[in-house]
Design a protein around this motif. Structure first.
Motif, PDB file in Angstrom:
ATOM      1  N   ASP A 127      38.596   8.985  -9.897  1.00 46.99           N
ATOM      2  CA  ASP A 127      39.259  10.191  -9.432  1.00 46.99           C
ATOM      3  C   ASP A 127      38.614  10.672  -8.140  1.00 46.99           C
ATOM      4  OD1 ASP A 127      39.851  13.493 -10.922  1.00 46.99           O
ATOM      5  OD2 ASP A 127      40.529  12.564  -9.047  1.00 46.99           O
ATOM      6  N   ASN A 128      39.450  10.884  -7.106  1.00 45.52           N
ATOM      7  CA  ASN A 128      38.929  11.291  -5.810  1.00 45.52           C
ATOM      8  C   ASN A 128      38.358  12.698  -5.819  1.00 45.52           C
ATOM      9  OD1 ASN A 128      39.628   8.871  -4.729  1.00 45.52           O
ATOM     10  ND2 ASN A 128      41.506   9.583  -3.744  1.00 45.52           N
ATOM     11  N   THR A 129      38.665  13.487  -6.835  1.00 44.11           N
ATOM     12  CA  THR A 129      38.174  14.865  -6.869  1.00 44.11           C
ATOM     13  C   THR A 129      36.876  14.985  -7.650  1.00 44.11           C
ATOM     14  OG1 THR A 129      39.423  15.345  -8.882  1.00 44.11           O
ATOM     15  CG2 THR A 129      40.542  15.716  -6.768  1.00 44.11           C
ATOM     16  N   SER A 130      36.276  13.855  -8.012  1.00 45.94           N
ATOM     17  CA  SER A 130      35.097  13.887  -8.889  1.00 45.94           C
ATOM     18  C   SER A 130      33.781  13.956  -8.136  1.00 45.94           C
ATOM     19  CB  SER A 130      35.092  12.651  -9.789  1.00 45.94           C
ATOM     20  OG  SER A 130      35.007  11.477  -9.013  1.00 45.94           O
ATOM     21  N   LEU A 131      33.790  14.537  -6.954  1.00 45.90           N
ATOM     22  CA  LEU A 131      32.560  14.641  -6.177  1.00 45.90           C
ATOM     23  C   LEU A 131      31.747  15.833  -6.648  1.00 45.90           C
ATOM     24  CD1 LEU A 131      33.768  13.806  -2.577  1.00 45.90           C
ATOM     25  CD2 LEU A 131      33.048  12.293  -4.408  1.00 45.90           C
ATOM     26  N   ARG A 153      34.478  15.376   4.354  1.00 49.45           N
ATOM     27  CA  ARG A 153      35.899  15.696   4.267  1.00 49.45           C
ATOM     28  C   ARG A 153      36.704  14.538   3.678  1.00 49.45           C
ATOM     29  NH1 ARG A 153      38.881  13.276   8.446  1.00 49.45           N
ATOM     30  NH2 ARG A 153      37.515  12.039   9.782  1.00 49.45           N
ATOM     31  N   LEU A 154      36.087  13.347   3.575  1.00 51.09           N
ATOM     32  CA  LEU A 154      36.803  12.155   3.128  1.00 51.09           C
ATOM     33  C   LEU A 154      36.743  12.019   1.610  1.00 51.09           C
ATOM     34  CD1 LEU A 154      35.475   9.586   5.777  1.00 51.09           C
ATOM     35  CD2 LEU A 154      37.679  10.764   5.799  1.00 51.09           C
ATOM     36  N   PRO A 155      37.859  11.632   0.971  1.00 51.13           N
ATOM     37  CA  PRO A 155      37.844  11.351  -0.469  1.00 51.13           C
ATOM     38  C   PRO A 155      37.153  10.012  -0.734  1.00 51.13           C
ATOM     39  CG  PRO A 155      39.984  10.804   0.436  1.00 51.13           C
ATOM     40  CD  PRO A 155      39.195  11.420   1.567  1.00 51.13           C
ATOM     41  N   THR A 156      36.682   9.811  -1.934  1.00 50.96           N
ATOM     42  CA  THR A 156      36.009   8.562  -2.288  1.00 50.96           C
ATOM     43  C   THR A 156      36.786   7.826  -3.370  1.00 50.96           C
ATOM     44  OG1 THR A 156      34.658   9.636  -3.961  1.00 50.96           O
ATOM     45  CG2 THR A 156      33.735   9.500  -1.738  1.00 50.96           C
ATOM     46  N   CYS A 157      36.713   6.501  -3.342  1.00 52.19           N
ATOM     47  CA  CYS A 157      37.391   5.697  -4.358  1.00 52.19           C
ATOM     48  C   CYS A 157      36.516   4.545  -4.836  1.00 52.19           C
ATOM     49  CB  CYS A 157      38.719   5.167  -3.822  1.00 52.19           C
ATOM     50  SG  CYS A 157      38.561   4.134  -2.364  1.00 52.19           S
ATOM     51  N   THR A 169      34.829   5.361   0.816  1.00 53.97           N
ATOM     52  CA  THR A 169      36.142   5.979   0.976  1.00 53.97           C
ATOM     53  C   THR A 169      37.231   4.941   1.227  1.00 53.97           C
ATOM     54  OG1 THR A 169      37.392   7.667   2.183  1.00 53.97           O
ATOM     55  CG2 THR A 169      35.849   6.322   3.465  1.00 53.97           C
ATOM     56  N   ALA A 200      39.988   6.216   2.764  1.00 49.90           N
ATOM     57  CA  ALA A 200      40.700   6.874   3.859  1.00 49.90           C
ATOM     58  C   ALA A 200      40.277   6.270   5.196  1.00 49.90           C
ATOM     59  CB  ALA A 200      40.412   8.371   3.847  1.00 49.90           C
TER      60      ALA A 200
END
Length: 312
Positions: A2-6, A165-169, A187, A189
């Motif tokens: 999940d990209n929001t799991s930072l 600012r970058l999402p992670t995967c 990332t 992105a």
């Protein structure tokens, strides 16, 4: 992932050194020994500059930032790496990884800027000795040090603002410690802006430091050649040699480290060694170079050592 799991529960897996079981404990002990020896040497330089009133001059006030920065650099990386060798634990949390990467990049930028400030100080002292006290006042030195650290913080801080600012995967760090290139690989992105800015700050730091060092030391060399006083010429050259040794050492090691990113056919172990050499060798050798090449520091350290021996 999940990209929001930072958050603090976002676990990353890091690379480790491929060391056989029989070599694990010797490698750990060697790493710890190098770390504590480096910390001891840098602390010795810091303490000498603080307690010795004769060293409360612009040159040594600026020099104070170098061992301080070396302590930040080596402490941000070496304990974590040597501990991972012993425990074989290669996990870290994303926030801790970002913080470590921020410190390592702050360290690298500060080295170049501090050495540039030191080159400027030596240029004024040798080429304009009669105006030195007028130019290098306490106020000027404080502004110069603030400029070094402030400029470094702005450059590196912006680099990590762009990163965050970058999402992670992904969750695999392709290094034995965290740095900006390894974090960018997490990332999915586009990283064009980050890559351009990374090249920009690298170019800015290199152009500023190299051009300033080349210009100032050419002027210093020419001034030394025309000096008639042999003692003054010898003292000026000895002081400048220590600065140049530190500068060339860092540039040499960092050049190999940067090149290791560009060539994929370089073995992973060699790349890891190059990464670690950038964090180990300058903090280890800088205080030794200044302790051996700078007469005032060397004499003060010897005086303290002899005093301790006589007391015992």
């Amino acid at each position: 992932m999940d990209n929001t799991s930072l958050n603090s529960s976002f676990v990353l897996t890091m690379q480790v050194f491929d060391i056989p079981s029989v070599g694990k404990y010797p490698a750990f002990l060697l790493g710890i020994a190098i770390y504590f020896f480096s910390v001891l040497c840098n602390l010795a330089v810091l303490v000498v500059i603080v307690v010795e009133r004769r060293l409360h001059t612009p040159m040594y006030i600026i020099l104070f930032s170098l061992p301080l920065n070396d302590l930040i650099g080596i402490t941000s990386v070496v304990p974590q790496v040597v501990l991972s060798i012993l425990t074989e634990r290669n996990m870290t949390y994303y926030p801790l990884c970002v913080f470590q990467a921020f410190l390592t990049h702050m360290y690298g930028g500060a080295v170049l800027l501090i050495l540039t400030a030191m080159a400027f100080d030596r240029y004024i002292a040798i080429c304009n000795p009669l105006r030195y006290n007028t130019i290098m006042t306490t106020h000027t030195v404080i502004k110069l040090i603030a400029l070094v650290w402030g400029f470094d913080f702005i450059l590196i801080g912006t680099l990590f603002v762009l990163l965050l600012r970058l999402p992670t995967c992904r969750n695999n760090i392709s290094n034995v410690f965290c740095d900006n290139p390894s974090l960018l690989k997490l990332t999915c992105a586009a990283t064009v802006v980050n890559n351009i800015y990374g090249l920009f700050i690298t170019a800015v730091l290199q152009v500023i430091s190299i051009s300033a060092v080349i210009y100032t030391y050419i002027k210093i060399l020419l001034t030394c050649l025309v000096k008639r006083q042999a003692d003054a010429r010898s003292k000026a050259i000895n002081t400048c040699v220590s600065h140049l040794l530190v500068f060339v050492l860092f540039q040499f090691v960092s050049a190999f480290t940067i090149l290791s990113y560009r060539f994929e056919n370089i073995s992973s172990n060699l790349r890891k060694i190059m990464f670690m050499s950038l964090m180990l060798f300058p903090p280890l050798l800088n205080p030794l170079i200044y302790g051996l090449k700078t007469k005032e520091i060397r004499n003060t350290l010897m005086k303290v050592f002899k005093t301790r021996v006589s007391i015992k």
